[in-house]
Design a protein around this motif. Structure first.
Motif, PDB file in Angstrom:
ATOM      1  N   SER A   1       0.878  -1.179   0.000  1.00 19.55           N
ATOM      2  CA  SER A   1       0.000   0.000   0.000  1.00 19.55           C
ATOM      3  C   SER A   1       0.919   1.233   0.000  1.00 19.55           C
ATOM      4  O   SER A   1       2.131   1.100   0.203  1.00 19.55           O
ATOM      5  CB  SER A   1      -0.846  -0.010   1.265  1.00 19.55           C
ATOM      6  N   PRO A   2       0.338   2.426  -0.168  1.00 15.82           N
ATOM      7  CA  PRO A   2       1.185   3.626  -0.117  1.00 15.82           C
ATOM      8  C   PRO A   2       1.967   3.685   1.186  1.00 15.82           C
ATOM      9  O   PRO A   2       3.134   4.068   1.220  1.00 15.82           O
ATOM     10  CB  PRO A   2       0.175   4.770  -0.200  1.00 15.82           C
TER      11      PRO A   2
ATOM     12  N   THR B   1       0.159   6.408 -15.360  1.00 15.18           N
ATOM     13  CA  THR B   1      -0.807   5.648 -14.555  1.00 15.18           C
ATOM     14  C   THR B   1      -0.094   4.904 -13.432  1.00 15.18           C
ATOM     15  O   THR B   1      -0.557   4.869 -12.304  1.00 15.18           O
ATOM     16  CB  THR B   1      -1.534   4.606 -15.457  1.00 15.18           C
TER      17      THR B   1
ATOM     18  N   PRO C   1       0.804   7.146  -8.599  1.00 15.96           N
ATOM     19  CA  PRO C   1       0.477   6.752  -7.212  1.00 15.96           C
ATOM     20  C   PRO C   1       1.710   6.454  -6.369  1.00 15.96           C
ATOM     21  O   PRO C   1       1.725   6.719  -5.162  1.00 15.96           O
ATOM     22  CB  PRO C   1      -0.376   5.498  -7.377  1.00 15.96           C
ATOM     23  N   VAL C   2       2.754   5.946  -6.997  1.00 13.58           N
ATOM     24  CA  VAL C   2       3.995   5.670  -6.257  1.00 13.58           C
ATOM     25  C   VAL C   2       4.568   6.983  -5.758  1.00 13.58           C
ATOM     26  O   VAL C   2       4.996   7.125  -4.616  1.00 13.58           O
ATOM     27  CB  VAL C   2       5.017   4.951  -7.171  1.00 13.58           C
TER      28      VAL C   2
ATOM     29  N   ALA D   1       2.761   8.388  -2.907  1.00 16.19           N
ATOM     30  CA  ALA D   1       3.077   7.668  -1.671  1.00 16.19           C
ATOM     31  C   ALA D   1       4.438   8.092  -1.119  1.00 16.19           C
ATOM     32  O   ALA D   1       4.612   8.240   0.082  1.00 16.19           O
ATOM     33  CB  ALA D   1       3.064   6.168  -1.940  1.00 16.19           C
TER      34      ALA D   1
ATOM     35  N   GLN E   1      -2.651   1.106  -9.305  1.00 20.32           N
ATOM     36  CA  GLN E   1      -2.989   1.406  -7.914  1.00 20.32           C
ATOM     37  C   GLN E   1      -4.118   0.467  -7.448  1.00 20.32           C
ATOM     38  O   GLN E   1      -5.075   0.224  -8.197  1.00 20.32           O
ATOM     39  CB  GLN E   1      -3.459   2.851  -7.920  1.00 20.32           C
ATOM     40  N   TRP E   2      -3.989  -0.053  -6.242  1.00 22.39           N
ATOM     41  CA  TRP E   2      -5.080  -0.850  -5.658  1.00 22.39           C
ATOM     42  C   TRP E   2      -5.259  -0.437  -4.221  1.00 22.39           C
ATOM     43  O   TRP E   2      -4.270  -0.405  -3.505  1.00 22.39           O
ATOM     44  CB  TRP E   2      -4.772  -2.351  -5.742  1.00 22.39           C
TER      45      TRP E   2
ATOM     46  N   PRO F   1      -8.412   4.429  -7.490  1.00 22.78           N
ATOM     47  CA  PRO F   1      -8.569   5.731  -6.827  1.00 22.78           C
ATOM     48  C   PRO F   1     -10.029   6.167  -6.677  1.00 22.78           C
ATOM     49  O   PRO F   1     -10.344   6.952  -5.799  1.00 22.78           O
ATOM     50  CB  PRO F   1      -7.799   6.689  -7.733  1.00 22.78           C
TER      51      PRO F   1
ATOM     52  N   ASN G   1       0.006  -5.175  -6.988  1.00 21.26           N
ATOM     53  CA  ASN G   1      -0.349  -3.811  -7.385  1.00 21.26           C
ATOM     54  C   ASN G   1       0.914  -2.980  -7.641  1.00 21.26           C
ATOM     55  O   ASN G   1       2.039  -3.476  -7.516  1.00 21.26           O
ATOM     56  CB  ASN G   1      -1.248  -3.168  -6.314  1.00 21.26           C
TER      57      ASN G   1
ATOM     58  N   TYR H   1       2.258  -0.661  -5.977  1.00 18.74           N
ATOM     59  CA  TYR H   1       3.131  -0.413  -4.813  1.00 18.74           C
ATOM     60  C   TYR H   1       4.112  -1.571  -4.666  1.00 18.74           C
ATOM     61  O   TYR H   1       5.252  -1.395  -4.262  1.00 18.74           O
ATOM     62  CB  TYR H   1       2.290  -0.234  -3.542  1.00 18.74           C
TER      63      TYR H   1
END
Ligand SMILES: O=P(O)(O)OC[C@H]1O[C@@H](O)[C@H](O)[C@@H](O)[C@@H]1O
Length: 746
Positions: A248-249, A294, A298-299, A302, A505-506, A509, A717, A719
């Motif tokens: 996860s983040p 994409t 998200p990385v 985080a 991302q999971w 969003p 995912n 992350y």
């Protein structure tokens, strides 16, 4: 401690040596005694014969004369010799007629003549051992007798004692010399072994396979065993690290904090995650249609840090501070976007030219000829250098963690390494890597490979791409490759080449804000004027010739040919984001897509219904998500694709566990999403058949397939993708540090 240890080590050699030498001496001494005796007896025999011969004539004459006094005097004179103890003369009747006073009482004529088999001429008398020799004497007148010579043999015992002494001294000396040499050599070898094993444990010749000094030849047999053991441990640990973390983040942040320098990382990509575009009086923010963005965005949210990218939007300059930085996401800033400006000529040479007319078709092998121009190459080199300079400026330490993205920056890792030798550079190549022959047509292939080998870690989507890369390097560069650990060594820099399948991302969003599937289905059908039970197929791509959009349309056409019952009951929506439109190949492709859609629509349309709905414009990700949720089937028919995240996004959007994915076998995603209907997009009938199967698939089967694919996308995912690379990078850093520390102590 050390003295005790070396004493024990020395005794380990000395004790057996002393025992062996004592036993040897014990065996040798009697042998020497025996030999001494035998040689002495032989000497005495010779001596006795010589004396007897010398005495024969004078004695014989005196015996004839019967002159007793002279005989005794002759015998007495003869025994003046120190060894000759006594002389006697026995008559023919065996009586001792003459004798010196020293003649042993116990020795008569008969016993002198007789010889024991075991002792020979030796006789043991009370006064000691004597050698007795008897020689016949022939006298005139037929008389006969014999001369008896008695030699003292006590000197033999003395000689034996002396010899024994020397033998023992010799063996003692030999023992000392051999012990000293053995212990000396043993200590040297032991030290060598210890150093060698220590070097191995530092990883020399094992974990850092190319470093000097190499493991000593006598330790080579251990290297294989140790290496296998370490690999097994490493794999186990990597697997355990990977599998036990819920990615996860938050876990990514913790990992960065604990295992790497801190929370800030530097990402470099050509495409920026947020593009500011001026529309009349307003500035709009666009999120580009790019698999890279994409995955990495998200990385970055985080991890925080700085993302360096080309500022390509028409309002980008208006939205940065004086250091060309903007805080993003605009609505809730979490990291810094540092924009790099390019002139039209630079963009045309570096991005459109070398990257997209050269490297893109070169790596995808989608039957479009790569074009290589020297002017484009010069721009590519210059822009890579500009981004490298920006990395150095943005770094707040001398060992930053830099994530270099994609084929636009093959030279960047090498350039960064030159300025920041201690940097951890993770390069990810988002597109396929071709075989060495195909890559070999690039005129600057060596420069590109050298640049990439500035990376600490070089990631591809699949093991197959890694293998292609290793073979390409092997073919064109002077390097050392360790296939077991997938590591390349070039001029002291090690690059680990590994596969890290990219993901998304999971949870998605928009999980909490999106409309329910039923509503999305109803809305999309309503917007297109379609009834609620109308079947919808969906394609989402940049308008790129690698994506197989034409093949997909042909499959739709074939489906309607083969299954006319689907006419007016099925529509295929193609969202096609315009891309690289400045290039001829892309313009031609856009026209082909448009024309084929028109052709198929003309062929099958009736009333207001058209089989293909082409939406050739940019759509924001939330909007695309709505289409995913409304579709019955999603088609990904790339002719060649590193991963293809549309496939994973579709799966992630379907929390109703319905919907079918038709997926090209030439995507990286096909190696993971086995429950999709896998097709060869070049085979139009097969693809049409898969599309049909998807449209009539029972709900239960859809659910089973979708559940399994969702579990995979959830567990693997984005992350985890980033986390695995960062974990590997952290391990490389730790190993280097440990090696330096042990090296320093030893
Ligand atoms: O040229 P654009 O629009 O930035 O798109 C490039 C990106 O396109 C994506 O589809 C690829 O997965 C990326 O590897 C690539 O970087």
């Amino acid at each position: 401690m050390i003295t005790m240890r070396s004493l024990r080590l020395s005794l380990r050699f000395i004790i057996p040596l002393v025992i062996a030498l004592t036993l040897l001496a014990y065996g040798v001494v009697p042998l020497v005694d025996k030999l001494t005796l035998r040689w002495s007896v032989r000497d005495m025999d010779i001596r006795s014969r010589l004396i007897a011969n010398t005495l024969h004539d004078p004695l014989a004459e005196l015996l004839q004369q019967g002159n007793k006094t002279k005989i005794n005097s002759l015998l007495l004179r003869a025994i003046q010799d120190e060894r000759l103890l006594a002389l006697g003369y026995c008559g023919g009747d065996g009586k001792l007629l003459y004798r010196t006073s020293t003649f042993p009482e116990s020795l008569g004529c008969s016993s002198a003549v007789s010889q024991d088999k075991a002792t020979g001429p030796l006789h043991m008398l009370p006064q000691g051992a004597v050698h007795v020799a008897t020689y016949p004497m022939d006298l005139e007148g037929g008389r006969s007798g014999s001369l008896v010579l008695v030699h003292d043999m006590s000197f033999v015992a003395r000689r034996s004692a002396d010899t024994r002494k020397y033998v023992i001294m010799f063996f003692t000396l030999l023992g000392i010399v051999v012990s000293v040499i053995t212990v000396f050599v043993a200590h040297l070898s032991w030290r060598g072994w210890i150093d060698g094993v220590r070097a191995m444990l530092r990883g020399e010749g094992i974990l850092r396979p190319f470093s000097q000094p190499a493991v000593a030849p006598e330790l080579q047999p251990l290297v294989g065993d140790l290496r296998t053991l370490l690999r097994a441990l490493d794999t186990e640990r990597r697997f355990a690290d990977d599998a036990t973390i819920t990615w996860s983040p938050d876990s990514l942040r913790k990992l960065l904090h604990k295992q790497l320098t801190g929370e800030r990382i530097i990402v470099v990509s050509n495409r920026e995650p947020y593009i500011h575009i001026r529309k009349d009086e307003r500035i709009e923010v666009h999120r580009p249609a790019s698999g890279l963005v994409t995955a990495v965005e998200p990385v970055m949210r985080a991890c925080s840090g700085t993302w360096i990218a080309h500022g390509s939007g028409s309002a980008d300059r208006e939205t940065v501070d004086r250091y060309d930085r903007a805080q993003v996401p605009p609505e809730h800033p979490e990291y810094t976007l540092r924009r790099i400006w390019l002139t039209k000529a630079e963009e045309s040479g570096y991005y459109y030219g070398f990257a997209n007319e050269g490297l893109w078709p070169l790596c995808h092998i989608a039957h479009v000829r790569p074009i290589f121009r020297s002017s484009d190459w010069q721009q590519y080199v210059a822009i890579n250098q500009r981004f490298a300079d920006a990395v150095v400026k943005e770094a707040d330490s001398d060992d930053p963690v830099v994530l270099v993205q994609d084929y636009h920056f093959a030279l960047l890792p090498g350039m960064i390494r030159r300025s920041l030798p201690k940097a951890t550079i993770i390069t990810f190549w988002h597109i396929p890597w071709p075989n060495p022959e195909s890559f070999g047509i690039c005129p600057w292939r060596e420069e590109l490979l050298k640049g990439m080998l500035g990376s600490t870690i070089l990631g591809f989507h699949t093991p197959f791409h890694c293998k292609n890369f290793l073979e390409t390097v092997d073919r064109y560069l002077e390097t050392r490759i360790e296939h077991e650990s997938s590591t390349i060594s070039r001029r002291g820099t090690l690059t680990m080449v590994e596969s890290y399948p990219i993901s998304i991302q999971w949870p998605p969003p928009w999980q909490d804000t999106q409309a329910p599937v039923e509503q999305c289905r109803a809305d999309v059908r309503k917007e297109l004027g379609l009834p609620s039970n109308h079947k919808i197929g969906l394609g989402v791509d940049r308008q790129d010739y690698t994506k197989g959009i034409l093949e997909r349309f042909r499959a739709v056409e074939k489906l309607l040919e083969l299954h006319p019952e689907l006419v007016e009951r099925f529509t295929f929506i193609q969202i096609a984001a315009p891309t690289r439109s400045a290039l001829d190949d892309y313009q031609a492709f856009e026209a082909q897509v448009r024309n084929l859609a028109i052709h198929i629509n003309q062929r099958f349309s009736s009333g207001t219904w058209q089989p293909i709905c082409l939406k050739a414009e940019h759509h924001e990700p939330e909007e695309v998500n709505r289409y995913y949720r409304a579709a019955d089937v999603c088609m990904v028919t790339s002719l060649h694709d590193g991963m293809n995240l549309v496939a994973k996004e579709f799966v992630a959007s379907r929390d109703d566990e319905q919907g079918v994915l038709v997926l090209s076998q030439f995507t990286g995603a096909a190696h993971e999403l086995h429950e999709a209907l896998i097709v060869n997009p070049y085979h139009i009938e097969q693809t049409a058949e898969a599309l049909y199967r998807a449209l009539i698939m029972p709900d239960l089967e859809q659910r089973e397939r979708m559940l399994s694919m969702r579990a995979l996308v959830r567990d693997f995912n984005v992350y985890r993708w980033a986390g695995r690379m960062l974990l590997d990078a952290a391990r490389v850093r730790q190993r280097e540090k440990l090696a330096t520390r042990i090296g320093g102590e030893s």
